[in-house]
Design a protein around this motif. Structure first.
Motif, mmCIF file in Angstrom:
data_model
loop_
_atom_site.group_PDB
_atom_site.id
_atom_site.type_symbol
_atom_site.label_atom_id
_atom_site.label_comp_id
_atom_site.label_asym_id
_atom_site.label_seq_id
_atom_site.Cartn_x
_atom_site.Cartn_y
_atom_site.Cartn_z
ATOM 1 N N MET A 40 4.610 -4.688 -0.126
ATOM 2 C CA MET A 40 5.518 -4.151 0.732
ATOM 3 C C MET A 40 4.900 -2.711 0.797
ATOM 4 O O MET A 40 4.812 -2.383 1.880
ATOM 5 C CB MET A 40 6.957 -4.095 -0.021
ATOM 6 N N LEU A 41 4.233 -2.377 -0.258
ATOM 7 C CA LEU A 41 3.721 -0.931 -0.244
ATOM 8 C C LEU A 41 1.958 -0.819 -0.382
ATOM 9 O O LEU A 41 1.495 0.106 -1.008
ATOM 10 C CB LEU A 41 4.303 0.049 -1.375
ATOM 11 N N GLN A 44 0.050 2.265 0.620
ATOM 12 C CA GLN A 44 0.073 3.481 -0.028
ATOM 13 C C GLN A 44 0.303 3.418 -1.258
ATOM 14 O O GLN A 44 -0.228 4.364 -2.103
ATOM 15 C CB GLN A 44 1.755 3.819 0.393
ATOM 16 N N PHE A 63 12.570 -6.711 -0.696
ATOM 17 C CA PHE A 63 12.744 -6.917 0.511
ATOM 18 C C PHE A 63 13.254 -8.648 0.883
ATOM 19 O O PHE A 63 13.976 -8.814 1.507
ATOM 20 C CB PHE A 63 11.049 -6.962 0.992
ATOM 21 N N LEU A 104 11.978 -11.136 16.466
ATOM 22 C CA LEU A 104 12.675 -9.721 16.439
ATOM 23 C C LEU A 104 12.384 -9.379 15.106
ATOM 24 O O LEU A 104 11.714 -8.293 15.160
ATOM 25 C CB LEU A 104 13.965 -9.762 16.447
ATOM 26 N N PHE A 105 12.170 -10.045 13.995
ATOM 27 C CA PHE A 105 11.680 -9.663 12.697
ATOM 28 C C PHE A 105 10.233 -9.064 12.816
ATOM 29 O O PHE A 105 9.816 -8.072 12.454
ATOM 30 C CB PHE A 105 11.939 -10.555 11.681
ATOM 31 N N VAL A 108 9.971 -5.744 15.237
ATOM 32 C CA VAL A 108 10.573 -4.670 14.725
ATOM 33 C C VAL A 108 9.938 -4.119 13.264
ATOM 34 O O VAL A 108 9.677 -3.067 13.015
ATOM 35 C CB VAL A 108 12.116 -4.870 14.430
ATOM 36 N N ILE A 112 7.570 -0.886 13.038
ATOM 37 C CA ILE A 112 8.030 0.287 11.845
ATOM 38 C C ILE A 112 7.211 0.073 10.784
ATOM 39 O O ILE A 112 6.517 1.464 10.461
ATOM 40 C CB ILE A 112 9.509 -0.109 11.458
ATOM 41 N N LEU A 117 4.998 3.601 10.220
ATOM 42 C CA LEU A 117 5.048 4.278 8.817
ATOM 43 C C LEU A 117 3.774 4.180 8.153
ATOM 44 O O LEU A 117 3.254 4.547 7.346
ATOM 45 C CB LEU A 117 6.174 3.660 8.029
ATOM 46 N N ILE A 119 3.121 1.523 5.899
ATOM 47 C CA ILE A 119 3.118 1.248 4.400
ATOM 48 C C ILE A 119 2.481 -0.051 4.076
ATOM 49 O O ILE A 119 2.119 -0.235 2.794
ATOM 50 C CB ILE A 119 4.761 1.171 4.014
ATOM 51 N N MET B 48 13.144 3.208 4.543
ATOM 52 C CA MET B 48 12.102 2.333 5.312
ATOM 53 C C MET B 48 12.397 1.040 5.279
ATOM 54 O O MET B 48 12.129 0.271 6.212
ATOM 55 C CB MET B 48 10.524 2.901 4.740
ATOM 56 N N MET B 49 12.743 0.411 4.265
ATOM 57 C CA MET B 49 12.944 -1.141 4.161
ATOM 58 C C MET B 49 13.996 -1.430 4.735
ATOM 59 O O MET B 49 14.134 -2.556 5.541
ATOM 60 C CB MET B 49 12.892 -1.504 2.565
ATOM 61 N N PHE B 53 16.089 -4.020 9.115
ATOM 62 C CA PHE B 53 17.127 -4.931 9.044
ATOM 63 C C PHE B 53 18.458 -4.431 9.671
ATOM 64 O O PHE B 53 19.186 -5.351 10.374
ATOM 65 C CB PHE B 53 17.510 -5.233 7.452
ATOM 66 N N ILE B 56 17.927 -5.011 13.297
ATOM 67 C CA ILE B 56 18.288 -6.368 13.667
ATOM 68 C C ILE B 56 19.559 -6.892 13.789
ATOM 69 O O ILE B 56 20.273 -7.405 14.657
ATOM 70 C CB ILE B 56 17.392 -7.449 12.981
#
Lengths: 176, 70
Positions: A40-41, A44, A63, A104-105, A108, A112, A117, A119, B48-49, B53, B56
């Motif tokens: 996830m990160l 960073q 997540f 969409l997942f 998006v 992002i 970002l 990340i 951010m996470m 969601f 959506i």
């Protein structure tokens, strides 16, 4: 079914949430865990030692928790949709919504987290941008395909539980 | 009767798993990880996470409305 208003939206919204869950789990299980391309990160806080790996694992877990919640909400909406006679039980609509949710997942989350970002990236290192753009394009493809199926599903009117005629029955009907 | 036995079994397994997972809560590594996770960037990373969601979810709600009977 003639005269009964058709509420396609109930099935679409359920499918989109379920599709998002599916897409999120494919990302989490395949890319984060099996292939271990990123966490996830990981851009960073690169997982180069035990502490940074554990920190990334925590955020990956969070997540997955949100992805699970989306799946649960989608299941709830699907159950409610199934109890309403005005919701046409259309395979095309549902599969289209699943595809749209997954797409969409990708779009998006990709825009992002990967681009805005930064990340993490799909496959850091050489060809990083190509992988990120490919991820977005795959998502856009799924959204487009899903939308097409949903539009085609507008013609479906069979309510849940109505008998489905098999190919053989339809051929017999045509010959008669 | 079967349901209550199943629930008890699941709770017991959960208890065992969480006990094993927190076998070394005071180890230096665990302390550093906890401090890092719950540090000053926690809320930033959480927001951010969550944002994708939430977006959506909003799209799903919008599709519900545009699919309402005409």
């Amino acid at each position: 079914m003639a005269g009964i208003p058709r509420h396609q939206g109930a099935l679409i919204s359920a499918g989109v949430l379920l599709g998002t869950g599916l897409g999120g789990f494919v990302d989490g299980i395949l890319l984060h865990q099996l292939l271990q391309w990123h966490s996830m990160l990981s851009s960073q806080l690169p997982p180069t030692d035990l502490v940074t790996m554990k920190v990334n694992m925590f955020w990956d877990g969070l997540f997955h928790a949100f992805t699970w919640l989306m799946t649960v909400m989608g299941l709830g909406l699907l159950w409610r949709a199934g109890q309403r006679p005005e919701v046409p039980w259309s395979t095309r609509t549902f599969v289209g919504a699943l595809s749209m949710g997954w797409g969409l997942f990708n779009v998006v989350e990709g825009l992002i987290d990967h681009h805005l970002l930064g990340i993490h990236h799909v496959h850091p290192g050489a060809g990083q941008l190509a992988w990120d753009v490919g991820f977005l394009l795959f998502g856009a493809l799924l959204v487009g395909a899903g939308w097409g199926l949903i539009r085609a599903g507008r013609r479906d009117t069979r309510p849940r539980g109505a008998p489905v005629s098999t190919v053989r029955e339809r051929l017999v009907e045509r010959r008669a | 009767m079967r349901d209550s036995r199943l629930v008890s079994f699941v709770l017991l397994v959960g208890l065992l798993v969480t006990t094993a997972a927190s076998a070394c809560p005071n180890c230096e590594t665990s302390q550093v990880v906890k401090a890092s996770v719950l540090g000053e960037d926690f809320w930033r990373y959480l927001v951010m996470m969550v944002v994708p969601f939430l977006f959506i979810g909003a799209v799903s709600a919008y599709l519900y409305r545009i699919g309402l009977p005409r």
